[in-house]
Motif scaffolding. Structure first.
Motif, short mmCIF file in Angstrom:
data_model
loop_
_atom_site.label_atom_id
_atom_site.label_comp_id
_atom_site.label_asym_id
_atom_site.label_seq_id
_atom_site.Cartn_x
_atom_site.Cartn_y
_atom_site.Cartn_z
N CYS A 99 -1.24 -30.59 -4.71
CA CYS A 99 -0.04 -29.81 -4.46
C CYS A 99 1.09 -30.77 -4.09
O CYS A 99 0.92 -31.63 -3.22
N HIS A 101 3.56 -30.29 -2.30
CA HIS A 101 4.06 -30.12 -0.94
C HIS A 101 3.37 -31.11 0.00
O HIS A 101 3.96 -32.13 0.35
N ARG A 102 2.13 -30.88 0.35
CA ARG A 102 1.46 -31.80 1.27
C ARG A 102 0.10 -32.26 0.77
O ARG A 102 -0.74 -32.69 1.55
N GLY A 103 -0.08 -32.15 -0.52
CA GLY A 103 -1.22 -32.84 -1.12
C GLY A 103 -2.51 -32.06 -1.28
O GLY A 103 -3.50 -32.62 -1.77
N THR A 104 -2.55 -30.83 -0.92
CA THR A 104 -3.80 -30.06 -1.03
C THR A 104 -4.31 -30.04 -2.48
O THR A 104 -3.52 -29.88 -3.41
N CYS A 120 -1.32 -22.49 -4.17
CA CYS A 120 -1.88 -23.44 -3.20
C CYS A 120 -2.38 -22.66 -1.99
O CYS A 120 -1.66 -21.83 -1.43
N PHE A 122 -2.82 -23.56 1.00
CA PHE A 122 -2.31 -23.96 2.33
C PHE A 122 -1.05 -23.18 2.70
O PHE A 122 -1.01 -22.46 3.70
N HIS A 123 0.03 -23.24 1.89
CA HIS A 123 1.26 -22.52 2.23
C HIS A 123 1.75 -21.61 1.12
O HIS A 123 2.87 -21.10 1.17
N GLY A 124 0.94 -21.49 0.09
CA GLY A 124 1.24 -20.47 -0.92
C GLY A 124 2.27 -20.85 -1.99
O GLY A 124 2.77 -19.96 -2.68
N TRP A 125 2.61 -22.12 -2.13
CA TRP A 125 3.45 -22.47 -3.28
C TRP A 125 2.72 -21.99 -4.54
O TRP A 125 1.48 -22.03 -4.60
S1 FES Z 1 0.24 -28.09 0.74
FE1 FES Z 1 0.42 -26.77 -0.93
S2 FES Z 1 1.87 -25.32 -0.33
FE2 FES Z 1 1.75 -26.65 1.31
#
Ligand code: FES
Ligand SMILES: [Fe+2]
Length: 479
Positions: A99, A101-104, A120, A122-125
């Protein structure tokens, strides 16, 4: 040959080339063998992860793993992961599994993106299957509200579908896929590998280097000793007390090997295959159909792949039928197979002498895939290195077959093997092959061995594979 001259051959091979400071002599590819560091040195494995896997075309999946639109599967090589998604009937795309955003990691294993939404956890992007971002929660909070579409898009990588495989390449500047596959394109097309559908697929952890594992399948030189049931005459010679067996009786000595550009290869027996009615050590006066069926049954029972029960049952329908003048049992069997397939509208390999002669043989796709075709079926192997341990790898077996036009297509799902020695999990023939690997890897660590010897005929595809490997490994990475 005296002990003294054997010793000098080894010394001569070891002196073959000036390796240079960045290329230890323990990594050398020699004229008639390979230095053992290539199989046991963690630094050599690391170099493969720096210079081979990021730049080579590699099989990430069979298309059967993602048969329906929005199906996905995850592919891992070393510490890198990608996911593949079927965008439409014709298109498969590959993305780095991360992802922005922060790598998930966006996927694990396989599944289906409902409504084509990649979300994603983690935060739903959210993205669509084309990789375009569809949603960022509180987008205005990032980069002063100036995130552009490219910042939040998924990162794709090169991806090609051919012969029922999804090939990927991490390197945007890699050799075009068409050039890489050109030497074996026609062969794989004529073998109809694209039509081979999932029957079963297993993944087996192996205590050996990935090259040790795949090279056990690069030659037929091992057959009499490793699979004595398949070549009883030769096995009697190897394990018995007689020294009178003619060398010519080794069926597997009649196998031909070809090497191709870009590290690909093949072996084949041509007209000398059991499938074509050539059954070695047939008892005098035995019924030819029964003898041939018994030989093929060893493959069904020993692999449940390549030759399947239906193929043997079809052969048995020839019992008691006269062989027409000028024909042979093999020719009649092949005619029966093709008539049966045509009646069921089941795709088959092109029935040319070259392609029929590949049955029971093998095509090697550099660097790590092998296809063993036969009569509208194929067994496929893929070997992947362990991320950090040169003494481990993952070996996968895919049993595939072409299906009648009206048969249901099953989604391919892997069955993990937990015990290599369990006959219920690994059939006899691969168990015999894979059972050797632990011993080979252990032996390669002996301080008394500096290089392995390679036979000029039977082991030439192994040598060609290593020369191509060196071509990748000798080119420094650009960044
Ligand atoms: S790590 Fe994927 S939306 Fe935040
Ligand atoms: Fe084998």
């Amino acid at each position: 040959m005296s002990k003294q001259s054997r010793k000098s051959n080894v010394a001569q091979m070891a002196r073959a080339k000036d390796a240079g400071p960045d290329w230890p002599s323990s990594w050398e590819t020699l004229d008639g063998g390979l230095r053992v560091g290539r199989y046991i040195d963690p630094k050599f494995l690391q170099l493969e992860f720096e210079r081979l896997w990021p730049r080579v075309w590699q099989v990430a999946a069979r298309v059967d793993e993602i048969p329906a639109v929005n199906d996905f599967t995850t592919y891992e090589i070393g510490d890198q992961a990608v996911f593949l998604v079927r965008v439409d009937e014709q298109t498969v795309k590959a993305y780095h599994n991360v992802c922005p955003h922060r790598g998930t990691a966006l996927t694990e294993g396989s599944g289906t993106f409902e409504h084509g939404n990649i979300i994603c956890p983690f935060h739903g992007w959210r993205w669509n299957t084309e990789g375009a971002n569809q949603y960022v929660l509180a987008r205005e909070e990032f980069h002063g509200g100036k995130l552009c579409d490219e910042d939040v898009a998924l990162k794709s990588l090169r991806c090609e579908v051919f012969a029922g495989f999804v090939f990927i390449n991490f390197d945007a500047d890699c050799i075009p896929f068409a050039d890489y596959i050109a030497p074996i394109r026609e062969l794989l097309e004529d073998l109809n590998v694209a039509e081979m559908r999932h029957y079963w697929w297993k993944s087996i952890p192996i205590p050996a280097n990935w090259k040790v594992a795949q090279e056990a399948f690069y030659e037929t030189y091992h057959v009499p000793a490793t699979h004595p049931q398949l070549e009883t005459g030769a096995a009697d010679f190897i394990y018995g007390e007689t020294m009178e067996q003619e060398y010519a009786d080794f069926t597997h000595h009649k196998v031909a090997y070809d090497t191709f550009e870009h590290g690909h290869g093949r072996f084949y027996a041509g007209a000398n295959t059991p499938m074509q009615g050539k059954v070695s050590n047939m008892p005098t006066g035995a019924d030819a159909v029964d003898a041939m069926a018994a030989r093929l049954q060893l493959l069904v029972d020993g692999m449940d792949a390549q030759v399947l029960q239906a193929d043997v049952d079809l052969l048995k329908t020839l019992r008691g039928k006269p062989i027409p003048e000028g024909s042979s049992l093999g020719a009649e069997y092949i005619r029966t197979l093709y008539e049966d397939a045509a009646a069921k509208q089941r795709p088959m390999p092109k029935p040319t002498p070259e392609i029929l002669g590949m049955w029971g043989g093998e095509v090697m796709i550099f660097p790590n895939v092998m296809i063993l075709p036969q009569a509208g079926n194929a067994m496929i192997y893929r070997v992947r290195p362990h991320a950090t341990d040169p003494d481990r790898c993952t070996f996968e077996i895919y049993s595939t077959r072409s299906l009648p036009a009206d048969a249901a297509r099953e989604r391919a799902e892997v069955i993990p093997v937990t015990d290599l020695e369990d006959p219920a999990q690994v059939y006899q023939i691969p168990r015999q092959d894979l059972g050797n690997l632990k011993r080979i890897q252990k032996g390669l660590h002996s301080r008394s061995i500096r290089q392995v010897w390679l036979a000029s005929h039977h082991e030439k595809v192994i040598m060609a594979m290593h020369r191509e490997l060196d071509r990748y490994l000798r080119q420094p990475a650009e960044d």
